[in-house]
Design a protein around this motif. Structure first.
Motif, mmCIF file in Angstrom:
data_model
loop_
_atom_site.group_PDB
_atom_site.id
_atom_site.type_symbol
_atom_site.label_atom_id
_atom_site.label_comp_id
_atom_site.label_asym_id
_atom_site.label_seq_id
_atom_site.Cartn_x
_atom_site.Cartn_y
_atom_site.Cartn_z
ATOM 1 N N GLU A 1 0.629 7.603 -7.363
ATOM 2 C CA GLU A 1 1.641 6.548 -7.370
ATOM 3 C C GLU A 1 1.303 5.505 -8.438
ATOM 4 O O GLU A 1 2.165 5.033 -9.172
ATOM 5 C CB GLU A 1 1.706 5.924 -5.973
ATOM 6 C CG GLU A 1 2.862 4.977 -5.744
ATOM 7 C CD GLU A 1 4.222 5.644 -5.924
ATOM 8 O OE1 GLU A 1 4.346 6.848 -5.616
ATOM 9 O OE2 GLU A 1 5.142 4.946 -6.393
ATOM 10 N N ALA A 2 0.003 5.166 -8.502
ATOM 11 C CA ALA A 2 -0.429 4.154 -9.465
ATOM 12 C C ALA A 2 -0.175 4.641 -10.893
ATOM 13 O O ALA A 2 0.249 3.882 -11.766
ATOM 14 C CB ALA A 2 -1.906 3.843 -9.265
ATOM 15 N N LEU B 1 -6.481 0.537 6.186
ATOM 16 C CA LEU B 1 -5.445 0.260 5.188
ATOM 17 C C LEU B 1 -4.730 -1.058 5.496
ATOM 18 O O LEU B 1 -4.477 -1.858 4.596
ATOM 19 C CB LEU B 1 -4.446 1.419 5.118
ATOM 20 C CG LEU B 1 -5.034 2.740 4.595
ATOM 21 C CD1 LEU B 1 -3.996 3.854 4.651
ATOM 22 C CD2 LEU B 1 -5.572 2.584 3.171
ATOM 23 N N HIS C 1 4.617 5.208 2.083
ATOM 24 C CA HIS C 1 5.091 6.578 2.000
ATOM 25 C C HIS C 1 5.312 7.217 3.378
ATOM 26 O O HIS C 1 6.217 8.019 3.557
ATOM 27 C CB HIS C 1 4.049 7.393 1.231
ATOM 28 C CG HIS C 1 4.565 8.700 0.753
ATOM 29 N ND1 HIS C 1 5.359 8.805 -0.359
ATOM 30 C CD2 HIS C 1 4.439 9.951 1.246
ATOM 31 C CE1 HIS C 1 5.687 10.070 -0.530
ATOM 32 N NE2 HIS C 1 5.136 10.779 0.427
ATOM 33 N N ASN D 1 0.827 -1.193 0.000
ATOM 34 C CA ASN D 1 0.000 0.000 0.000
ATOM 35 C C ASN D 1 0.863 1.245 0.000
ATOM 36 O O ASN D 1 1.475 1.589 1.002
ATOM 37 C CB ASN D 1 -0.908 -0.018 1.230
ATOM 38 C CG ASN D 1 -1.998 1.005 1.101
ATOM 39 O OD1 ASN D 1 -1.721 2.170 0.796
ATOM 40 N ND2 ASN D 1 -3.226 0.594 1.301
ATOM 41 N N LYS D 2 0.899 1.910 -1.144
ATOM 42 C CA LYS D 2 1.819 3.036 -1.294
ATOM 43 C C LYS D 2 1.553 4.139 -0.274
ATOM 44 O O LYS D 2 2.477 4.800 0.197
ATOM 45 C CB LYS D 2 1.729 3.594 -2.720
ATOM 46 C CG LYS D 2 2.273 2.661 -3.776
ATOM 47 C CD LYS D 2 3.794 2.545 -3.676
ATOM 48 C CE LYS D 2 4.405 1.659 -4.737
ATOM 49 N NZ LYS D 2 4.127 0.236 -4.558
ATOM 50 N N ALA D 3 0.282 4.312 0.075
ATOM 51 C CA ALA D 3 -0.042 5.365 1.038
ATOM 52 C C ALA D 3 0.629 5.080 2.373
ATOM 53 O O ALA D 3 1.104 5.981 3.056
ATOM 54 C CB ALA D 3 -1.549 5.472 1.223
ATOM 55 N N ARG E 1 -3.011 10.227 -3.149
ATOM 56 C CA ARG E 1 -1.581 9.919 -3.193
ATOM 57 C C ARG E 1 -1.358 8.547 -3.844
ATOM 58 O O ARG E 1 -0.478 8.361 -4.665
ATOM 59 C CB ARG E 1 -1.031 9.934 -1.769
ATOM 60 C CG ARG E 1 0.480 10.051 -1.738
ATOM 61 C CD ARG E 1 0.991 9.976 -0.324
ATOM 62 N NE ARG E 1 0.791 11.205 0.430
ATOM 63 C CZ ARG E 1 0.874 11.265 1.764
ATOM 64 N NH1 ARG E 1 1.103 10.185 2.456
ATOM 65 N NH2 ARG E 1 0.711 12.401 2.396
ATOM 66 N N GLU E 2 -2.217 7.595 -3.443
ATOM 67 C CA GLU E 2 -2.140 6.266 -4.044
ATOM 68 C C GLU E 2 -2.336 6.341 -5.549
ATOM 69 O O GLU E 2 -1.661 5.659 -6.318
ATOM 70 C CB GLU E 2 -3.246 5.363 -3.468
ATOM 71 C CG GLU E 2 -2.877 4.620 -2.213
ATOM 72 C CD GLU E 2 -4.000 3.669 -1.827
ATOM 73 O OE1 GLU E 2 -3.924 2.495 -2.201
ATOM 74 O OE2 GLU E 2 -4.971 4.125 -1.180
ATOM 75 N N LEU F 1 -9.107 3.462 -8.477
ATOM 76 C CA LEU F 1 -8.984 4.484 -7.447
ATOM 77 C C LEU F 1 -9.728 5.743 -7.858
ATOM 78 O O LEU F 1 -10.410 6.365 -7.047
ATOM 79 C CB LEU F 1 -7.514 4.821 -7.220
ATOM 80 C CG LEU F 1 -6.752 3.849 -6.299
ATOM 81 C CD1 LEU F 1 -5.245 4.013 -6.464
ATOM 82 C CD2 LEU F 1 -7.139 4.095 -4.837
ATOM 83 N N MET G 1 -5.871 8.461 -0.685
ATOM 84 C CA MET G 1 -6.231 7.783 -1.924
ATOM 85 C C MET G 1 -5.701 8.545 -3.135
ATOM 86 O O MET G 1 -5.291 7.947 -4.125
ATOM 87 C CB MET G 1 -7.747 7.598 -2.014
ATOM 88 C CG MET G 1 -8.222 6.489 -1.070
ATOM 89 S SD MET G 1 -10.018 6.387 -0.899
ATOM 90 C CE MET G 1 -10.478 5.966 -2.551
ATOM 91 N N GLN H 1 -5.367 -0.222 -11.541
ATOM 92 C CA GLN H 1 -5.544 0.245 -10.165
ATOM 93 C C GLN H 1 -5.898 1.728 -10.159
ATOM 94 O O GLN H 1 -6.755 2.172 -9.383
ATOM 95 C CB GLN H 1 -4.260 0.006 -9.371
ATOM 96 C CG GLN H 1 -4.469 0.106 -7.863
ATOM 97 C CD GLN H 1 -3.134 0.283 -7.127
ATOM 98 O OE1 GLN H 1 -2.056 0.237 -7.723
ATOM 99 N NE2 GLN H 1 -3.218 0.485 -5.828
#
Ligand SMILES: [Zn+2]
Ligand SMILES: [Zn+2]
Lengths: 338, 164
Positions: B137-138, A137, A58, A53-55, B133-134, B150, B131, B146
């Motif tokens: 990134e995606a 998360l 990070h 999970n990038k969030a 930010r995710e 999102l 989200m 993804q």
């Protein structure tokens, strides 16, 4: 740590807020019955959950408890990132923290996953929201153990239900001096709340700093538990402030407050417990308007940074007790200089 | 072992604290734990699981053949340690744990959050920003499936928020 605040009015009594969520994984024994292999498995899965999970990846940094010196481990407790229990046995344990140190996740404490959100001031809703998001998360990858009637499944059945403890750190100098804490504490326990000393577990904790927490996690929602805690906290704030009006007129007390500030601003050596007592007097002075030009944020920062292990760690070298007292006095003078 | 505070009653809780840079342990009886604010729902009832369950069953059950398939705990192990062995234990020993749970918590059911539950409810700003930010990134890592997912969810949440 975050500087969000709900209300300036409460801030002179409520120092900080912490929300704890305890969670477990299915199919792996709880910590008391875990093998070393099980512990490493949970650590691994938690790490994967963060990486996936990038969030999370990070904001979180992982610390392996086994790799820490004693000073580093104690400092984590002093900074409210892990519990004292957690460092009593570091094997197979680790913690994720954010850079601002407002969030931490202990792996393999009393339960597999223990999420904490720590904020200054009275900040229950915000702290809960932060912990709640982390919970969601992590849950995406870890699928926490849950039973529809019992709620989140915990090692100790006492935490069943929400698995949530909310706590407020309170400064209660007047109630402390009046000797009323013990009575309060036993009355509160009947209401499902606990009130205990933060610095010292005995009869007279240092610095009049107390922790108020909910004990009930079952049969009520997180929001209800938080609302209960908040309403009781407000009553305590009210009682505490009620005693101030009279105290603040007493010359002896005014004298003690002024002397305490003078000592902090001029001492060349300072023990932590002495600092706590003086800081308590000064905080009271700030809250009641007896002291100006110094604020409680400065005291909050010092209360964390002046603790023995944290002070030593940040100095970057080994310190004797005397060296520590000298360094502490230096930094306090610097922070509170006129 | 006797309580460190009153020196009279048996110890039921160990309170660990960092005092002046040192890990310190306080051994307290139920009464003192209560008085000093280290009590919990159990000390409120005057002790530990063993004595609580003693009231139910008179004594430990002699036949202790059932063991949890996941962690190997028997019901006696749980009672003796006051700790449940694993999540599966709650299913394995459900009928025997329920009276104890009710004694501690009252006859009630869980009313709080369900796993992942809060995602469905009103979205906090913070969740949206996480989200987003995710999403960035995606997109950066060219994980377009993804990203599309999102984007839809963010849209949904934003819509919900504006209406609310
Ligand atoms: Zn005792
Ligand atoms: Zn089990």
């Amino acid at each position: 740590m975050d500087n969000l605040r709900e209300n300036e009015y409460d801030r002179d009594v409520v120092i900080s807020t912490c929300i704890h969520l305890t969670r477990n994984l299915n199919g792996i024994p709880f910590p008391a019955r875990m093998s070393r292999g099980d512990r490493l498995t949970v650590v691994q899965r938690a790490k994967e959950a963060v990486e996936e999970n990038k969030a999370l990846a990070h904001i979180l940094r992982y610390i392996d408890m086994e790799g820490l010196s004693k000073t580093e481990a104690v400092s984590l407790v002093e900074r409210h990132l892990v519990s004292a229990d957690f460092i009593s046995d570091c094997s197979g344990r680790g913690v994720f923290i954010t850079d601002d140190e407002s969030l931490s996740i202990m792996v393999n404490e009393e339960d597999h996953i223990h999420i904490q959100a720590y904020l200054w001031g009275l900040n229950l809703e915000n702290a809960y929201q932060k912990a709640d998001i982390l919970d969601d998360l992590f849950n995406r990858s870890l699928h926490f153990a849950f039973h529809k009637d019992l709620g989140y499944l915990t090692q100790n059945p006492i935490l069943l239900g929400t698995g949530m403890r909310a706590s407020l750190i309170l400064h209660l100098p007047a109630l402390h001096e009046s000797g009323g804490i013990t009575r309060l504490s036993s009355n509160l326990s009947k209401l499902g709340l606990s009130l205990s000393g933060v610095y010292g577990a005995g009869e007279a904790p240092k610095g009049a700093v107390y922790q108020l927490s909910n004990q009930v996690t079952f049969g009520l929602s997180e929001q209800e538990a938080i609302a209960n805690l908040k309403s009781i906290a407000m009553q305590l704030v009210h009682q505490e402030r009620g005693l101030w009006e009279e105290l603040v007129e007493q010359p002896e007390l005014q004298d003690a407050v002024s002397r305490s500030l003078a000592l902090l601003q001029s001492a060349k050596m300072m023990g932590y417990e002495e600092f706590l007592q003086l800081a308590s007097n000064v905080r009271f002075g700030i809250s009641t308007g007896l002291i100006e030009g110094v604020n409680s944020d400065q005291l909050n920062r010092l209360m964390i940074a002046m603790q023995p292990a944290t002070l030593t760690l940040r100095s970057g070298r080994k310190l004797t007790q005397n060296e520590r007292r000298i360094l502490r006095a230096d930094q306090i003078r610097e922070m509170l200089k006129k | 072992m006797l309580c460190e505070s009153c020196g009279k009653n048996p110890v039921v809780t160990h309170v660990k604290r960092i005092i002046n840079g040192k890990l310190t342990e306080y051994l307290l009886c139920a009464e003192c734990a209560q008085r000093l604010g280290y009590g919990n729902l159990l000390t409120e009832l005057g002790g530990n699981y063993g004595s609580l369950l003693g009231e139910f069953f008179g004594e430990f059950e002699r036949t202790d053949l059932v063991r949890c398939e996941c962690c190997g705990a028997s019901f006696n192990d749980i009672v003796r340690s006051g700790k449940v062995g694993c999540a599966e234990c709650y299913r394995t020993f459900y009928d025997r744990l329920i009276p104890l749970i009710q004694r501690v918590h009252g006859n009630t059911k869980h009313r709080g959050k369900m796993p992942g539950g809060s995602m469905i409810k009103t979205p906090p700003q913070e969740q949206l920003s996480l989200m987003r930010r995710e999403l960035r990134e995606a997109i950066r890592t060219e994980n377009f499936e993804q990203a599309a997912n999102l984007r839809d969810r963010i849209k949904e949440l934003e819509g919900g928020e504006r209406r609310g």
